[in-house]
Design an enzyme around this catalytic site. Sequence first.
Site, PDB file in Angstrom:
ATOM      1  N   LYS A  32     -14.261  -5.279  -3.773  1.00 46.51           N
ATOM      2  CA  LYS A  32     -15.069  -4.149  -4.199  1.00 46.51           C
ATOM      3  C   LYS A  32     -14.233  -3.114  -4.957  1.00 46.51           C
ATOM      4  CE  LYS A  32     -19.241  -2.530  -2.216  1.00 46.51           C
ATOM      5  NZ  LYS A  32     -20.033  -2.361  -1.035  1.00 46.51           N
ATOM      6  N   LYS A  42       0.815  -1.221   0.000  1.00 44.09           N
ATOM      7  CA  LYS A  42       0.000   0.000   0.000  1.00 44.09           C
ATOM      8  C   LYS A  42       0.842   1.262   0.000  1.00 44.09           C
ATOM      9  CE  LYS A  42      -4.238  -1.854   1.928  1.00 44.09           C
ATOM     10  NZ  LYS A  42      -5.175  -1.898   3.052  1.00 44.09           N
ATOM     11  N   LYS A  76      -8.788 -11.953  -6.417  1.00 44.11           N
ATOM     12  CA  LYS A  76      -9.727 -12.164  -5.331  1.00 44.11           C
ATOM     13  C   LYS A  76     -10.919 -11.219  -5.502  1.00 44.11           C
ATOM     14  CE  LYS A  76      -9.405 -11.145  -0.412  1.00 44.11           C
ATOM     15  NZ  LYS A  76      -8.527 -10.907   0.724  1.00 44.11           N
TER      16      LYS A  76
END
Length: 330
Positions: A196, A111, A193
């Site tokens: 959203k 990230k 995977k």
Amino acid sequence: MSRIFSGIQPSGELHVGNYLGAVKNWVELQSRFESYFCIVNYHAITAAYVPGDLRARTRDMAIGLLASGLDPNRCTVFIQSQVPEHTELAWIFNTLTPLGELERQTQFKDKSGRQEQVMAGLLNYPVLQAADILLYRADLVPVGEDQVQHLELSRVVARNWNARFSPDAPYFPEPQPKLSTTRRIVGLDGQAKMSKSIGNTIGILESPEAIWDKLRPAVTDPARQKKTDPGNPDKCPVIYQLHCAFSPAVTVAEVEVNCRGAKWGCIDCKKSLHSSVVAALAPIREAAADLQSKPDQVDEILASGADKARIEASATLRAVKEKMGLPDAR
Ligand code: SF4
């Protein structure tokens, strides 16, 4: 009775990946373990967000969890920010966690590499995670195989704290992973995977029409170009995996035969899956519609859950502060 803790981000409506990968398992575990399930909104604010959206997503997540079968009479469902002991214990653990351990975390490396300015909250995220789990002195944490590494830091924190402040009789248990039997749910694109943020999900509260619009173009075994081409369900990660999760055994067996023998087209197979998914999710949609019409009842359930969680959380924090020489206001 052993105790379990698990958290979920307030990402709004639950999708099939969350449901099959975690929540369905929690519903089963709640009657076998003393269970704490937390909507981790303090974790959510380590990424950019809009306050009004976060509030709505938190409520929607609570509705999804309750509609899926988490029963407030059998488990404790609550929102992290309503139990301030989580952040207090996280601060304490920050003072015991080597910086190198945090910088090595895969999630941080992934990230932070995508951000222009990296906030300290992103680095310290796993310390809050350790506090979430250890606050309830949980023995077990339900996780998928890809999350076992995340739990290791909580075990290190428990070990470090015990060694320093409770060497004779370890106060914190080192939480063990309770591996989910469900494999990681692949997204409708077949690539990653279900997530959203990638937009490859099916929401558990979506209408039958919307679910069909998503299933119809989903990837299948590339060998099946024409209806007469035999296929292999093992090379059809999305549709076959969802059949295994939602369809009765007799339908799954039918998929095997019809796919390998080119006895039906992929659209026929998807129509069959659609019926199974819609039937399985219908009671959840119904329960969610009922809860959506009673927002006060949902808030009440969450407030009671937070009160229940705080009893345990404040006892842990009192004991921790006592051993660390920190006077407690309570
Ligand atoms: S028939 Fe079904 S299992 Fe076989 S490739 Fe098509 S969608 Fe996948």
